[in-house]
Design a protein around this motif. Sequence first.
Motif, PDB file in Angstrom:
ATOM      1  N   THR A  78       0.827  -1.204   0.000  1.00 58.89           N
ATOM      2  CA  THR A  78       0.000   0.000   0.000  1.00 58.89           C
ATOM      3  C   THR A  78       0.863   1.257   0.000  1.00 58.89           C
ATOM      4  OG1 THR A  78      -1.773  -1.143   1.191  1.00 58.89           O
ATOM      5  CG2 THR A  78      -1.786   1.256   1.257  1.00 58.89           C
ATOM      6  N   SER A  81      -0.571   3.518  -2.952  1.00 60.25           N
ATOM      7  CA  SER A  81      -1.092   4.690  -2.242  1.00 60.25           C
ATOM      8  C   SER A  81      -1.701   5.710  -3.201  1.00 60.25           C
ATOM      9  CB  SER A  81       0.014   5.342  -1.410  1.00 60.25           C
ATOM     10  OG  SER A  81       1.123   5.668  -2.243  1.00 60.25           O
ATOM     11  N   TYR A  97      -4.503   3.873  -5.833  1.00 64.05           N
ATOM     12  CA  TYR A  97      -5.825   3.602  -5.247  1.00 64.05           C
ATOM     13  C   TYR A  97      -6.602   4.902  -5.072  1.00 64.05           C
ATOM     14  CZ  TYR A  97      -9.463   2.650  -1.841  1.00 64.05           C
ATOM     15  OH  TYR A  97     -10.672   2.588  -1.200  1.00 64.05           O
ATOM     16  N   SER A 110      -5.350  -0.643   1.698  1.00 65.38           N
ATOM     17  CA  SER A 110      -5.331   0.500   0.770  1.00 65.38           C
ATOM     18  C   SER A 110      -6.468   1.447   1.103  1.00 65.38           C
ATOM     19  CB  SER A 110      -5.467   0.007  -0.674  1.00 65.38           C
ATOM     20  OG  SER A 110      -4.340  -0.741  -1.078  1.00 65.38           O
TER      21      SER A 110
END
Length: 291
Positions: free
Chosen positions: A22, A27, A30, A113
């Motif tokens: 993530t 990061s 998403y 996420s």
Amino acid sequence: MLTIKEILKKVRQLEIKSKQLTTNLFSGEYHSAFKGKGMHFKEVREYAAGDDIRFIDWNVSARFGHPFSKVFEEERELTVMLLVDVSASSLFGTTTTSKKGLSTEIAAVITFSAINNGDKVGVILYSDRIEKYIPAKKGRDHALFIIRELLSVSSAKKKTNLSTALRYFSNINKHKSIAFILSDFIDTNYADALRVAAARHDVVGVKIYDKMDLQLPRIGMLRIEDAETGEQKWMDTSNNYVRHEYEKDFFNRTEYCTRTFKKSGSDLLHIRTDEDYVKVLQKFFISRNKR
């Protein structure tokens, strides 16, 4: 079944891996891939060349004697729902992980996420019925609870009914949300339920399959059992006709799934248990950003 100690160890491993992915990969992707619920007022500032005149605040402008514009920003908080297939066929796997193992890992990555982005996450675990519903919430503790439930859910001798899960999802989520369906989609007749869900929500299917779902090993006579019905029969895996029909059945189900998702306007990803799901997810998030 995993012991409590094994589950807690696996939860920690998934948390570490998911957070790394993530932070390093998903990061920005998403955040950009899924739009918020709308725009809300942020502030008023002095009018600048190029500002939309429709957003001029006439009351403030009149008070100060020169134009001011209203500034809006996107509402980022989203609700993400994971519809995870925990039917008996999810236990199948011939590589380093089963379909259930891979879907759990993907679910963990999506969960973190969303949590790291300030979004809420909920889960519907389903087979031929709703096994468990976890309402959407925020926070690390909630994410860890979701992973524990995914790891500990029982799947023995349970069939698949995606329509039941989709109808349940549509009934409990009246506001727009993002739904990830993680399944091998060994099911039919879910087109109507998917169409209804996709009319209000952003639906993404993740079809998880094993290489042996597609092709039998050529090892002669083999006694097989349907994990969901318990039916057993002998199969000659060296017979070309048998192998052809086996592959044909897989492609027929896949074609139905692909066509159904396309008609509903939903996305569908295909991930094999021995493939790098990270690349597939990252490619998908990037492609969403370009729309």
